[in-house]
Design an enzyme around this catalytic site. Structure first.
Site, PDB file in Angstrom:
ATOM      1  N   ARG A 180      -8.708 -27.621 -71.684  1.00 28.08           N
ATOM      2  CA  ARG A 180      -8.974 -29.037 -71.948  1.00 28.08           C
ATOM      3  C   ARG A 180     -10.395 -29.402 -71.519  1.00 28.08           C
ATOM      4  NH1 ARG A 180      -4.671 -31.946 -68.433  1.00 28.08           N
ATOM      5  NH2 ARG A 180      -5.119 -30.137 -67.137  1.00 28.08           N
ATOM      6  N   TRP A 183     -12.037 -16.043 -58.174  1.00 30.37           N
ATOM      7  CA  TRP A 183     -13.054 -16.977 -57.688  1.00 30.37           C
ATOM      8  C   TRP A 183     -14.232 -16.200 -57.114  1.00 30.37           C
ATOM      9  CZ3 TRP A 183     -15.888 -18.187 -53.441  1.00 30.37           C
ATOM     10  CH2 TRP A 183     -16.528 -19.435 -53.438  1.00 30.37           C
TER      11      TRP A 183
END
Length: 559
Positions: free
Chosen positions: A97, A412
């Site tokens: 999104r 990460w």
């Protein structure tokens, strides 16, 4: 010890490929894309037509446990997994999104992944991007203006101004706009009435853009929007107003998916951005289906925990898109699970296996939810530097006892390399595990039954209390012929219940549905629980206070 770089510093130091090279990776025809600067592009809807007969790639849905202030990193794992699939030689695309400016400048800051698993250019993505949200805001407010003008110019549709349900929107958190009065100033200024603003991502037009399969479907959905009720309490729609063509015109470019890349140059389609606690929380059907035609593996995410975004992806989006996910990844962090086990945020760095064992009940409920849809799944343990070996081992053992593998994921810190084990596990499970996907409810059952099914099977509630207003609305909606639409639950993201303070896996509770709203254009009925608001406010210390721009034009403080 090396200083940990911020997400924006990492993003600004990366080497992006020109967007035409990313397009070349996808083998998209020259006439099927247009550049938006050096590193962004819009893909034509013709891509879907040209590749209509091509076999779809495997769709991997990434969801998570109930979010906490400790962080889960769902978008980071989504990006990292996409990069990892590329690293192990798979043709992959990420489908995400678009971030909303409201939360970006509010509490969350930027939202484009994190560390070495980000989509770039992150400054553009987090700010105005390609203008999609502005187009949605404009279309929504154009409808508001046309509606008020109709009332001012004689009101031939006999609209009851006390029953206008279409508000205005802005893509910011602004509590002062929740309730307003419009039309003040005398006869030439319009007809006075109460109204308000929602945030753009809560607009039904946002949901429509994300659930439309093509331009024709977009126009038909816009025409079905209920904007008000007349004096006989009958619904008045956009079609009655006759402006669906104008709204479609404003949205025709926004309907095209946006192509960018990750830090490791894996293609990413970023398109649409409905909230998951008040809307269905998934990127657009068009982007997901296009990604499935352009790659062998699509990694996409749905907002918040499996009780919200994943439930809506599987019961609403998958139904309208006619897609079958191949696998679900449930993201969890040891920090967040300890918080669900009762540990305050400032003590999460300390080893606490006992709290982890208590908090894992939240994860296990989300696992049960995914299993109830008949889908294979894997848990991604998003690693933090404070996680201890004992905690990791305990979590993996507890998951194993419940028939699910938990894979340590370090995307990460290490980007795609840190997700290779997860990527290999996903490929293996897709090839070897049974996939018996089915929706949790049939559309032909009553609105009440559908809500009760979600509350009991997904939240673990004992039942549902329907307020008198909700009962009256259900009767009215079923009389109008809206009873066979799916349900979009508006509920707090922080708890499986409708009480945000009840962490972990609460028991012995009921869900209270206080009101329903018809999103007939989007194609669902919204059931409002608790105190979920469609216009957030800013915190005491907004993220905007840390944002700036350097003299050479570089963004500062987005995350």
């Amino acid at each position: 010890m090396n200083e940990v770089k911020s997400d924006i510093e990492i993003a600004q130091e990366c080497t992006m490929k020109p967007i035409d090279e990313i397009v070349e990776q996808l083998k998209v025809a020259k006439e099927d894309w247009e550049p938006y600067g050096k590193y962004k592009a819009k893909l034509s809807l013709d891509v879907l037509d040209r590749l209509h007969n091509k076999q779809d790639g495997k769709i991997i849905l990434v969801t998570a446990i109930s979010p906490t202030p400790a962080g889960e990193g769902k978008s980071t794992v989504t990006v990292g997994l996409g990069q990892a699939l590329s690293k192990i030689g798979k043709n992959s695309i990420i489908a995400l999104r678009e971030p909303s400016l409201g939360p970006c400048m509010g509490i969350k800051g930027g939202a484009a992944g994190g560390g070495y698993s980000q989509v770039v250019p992150m400054e553009d993505i987090n700010l105005h991007f390609t203008g999609d949200f502005h187009a949605i805001t404009t279309a929504h407010n154009a409808l508001s203006a046309l509606l008020d003008n109709h009332i001012h110019q004689g009101n031939h549709l006999k609209i009851d101004v006390r029953r206008v349900v279409w508000k205005r929107v802005v893509d910011l958190n602004d509590r002062a706009l929740r309730q307003v009065v419009v039309g003040l100033g005398g006869p030439i200024q319009g007809v006075p009435r109460e109204s308000g603003f929602d945030i753009t991502v809560a607009s039904e037009i946002m949901a429509i853009l994300c659930l439309a399969n093509n331009l024709k479907d977009l126009k038909e959905r816009l025409a079905r929007i209920v904007i008000a009720y007349n004096f006989e309490q009958q619904p008045v729609t956009v079609k009655d107003l006759g402006v669906e063509g104008a709204l479609t015109l404003l949205l025709k470019e926004a309907l095209k998916p946006n192509l960018v890349q990750t830090l490791e140059n894996t293609p990413a389609l970023i398109h649409g951005g409905p909230f998951a606690n008040i809307a269905h929380g998934c990127n657009s059907i068009i982007a997901t289906k296009m990604a499935a035609k352009l790659a062998d593996y699509v990694v996409t995410e749905a907002g918040f925990g499996a009780d919200l975004g994943a439930e809506k992806f599987l019961n609403i989006k998958a139904r309208y898109a006619n897609i079958k996910p191949s696998l679900v990844v449930v993201v969890a962090t040891i920090r967040a699970l300890k918080m669900h086990g009762g540990v305050p945020k400032d003590e999460l760095k300390k080893e606490n296996v006992a709290a982890l064992q208590l908090g894992i009940d939240n994860l296990l409920k989300h696992i049960d939810t995914i299993k109830s849809f008949g889908l294979p799944l894997v848990v991604a343990v998003n690693k933090f530097i404070t996680d201890t070996d004992a905690e990791v081992a305990a979590l993996q053992e507890l998951c194993k006892e419940h028939g699910v593998e938990a894979v340590l994921t370090e995307v990460w810190e290490k980007g795609g390399e840190g997700g290779e084990a997860l990527a290999q596990k996903c490929v293996t499970l897709i090839e070897e595990e049974e996939n018996n996907f089915e929706h949790l409810y049939h559309l032909n059952v009553s609105i009440m039954e559908k809500i009760e099914t979600i509350a009991k099977k997904v939240y673990g509630a004992d039942g549902v209390d329907f307020a008198p207003k909700a009962k009256k609305q259900i009767a009215q909606f079923e009389k109008e012929g809206w009873g066979e639409l799916p349900i979009c639950m508006a509920k707090t993201q922080y708890s499986l219940s409708d009480d945000p303070t009840r962490l972990g896996r609460p028991e012995g509770f009921t869900i209270t549905v206080r009101e329903l709203r018809p999103s007939i254009g989007a194609g669902f009925i919204v059931a409002l629980t608790g105190d979920v608001m469609t216009m957030p406010g800013l915190p005491k210390q907004p993220a905007a206070l840390r944002m700036d721009v350097s003299e050479d034009g570089k963004a500062i403080g987005l995350f």
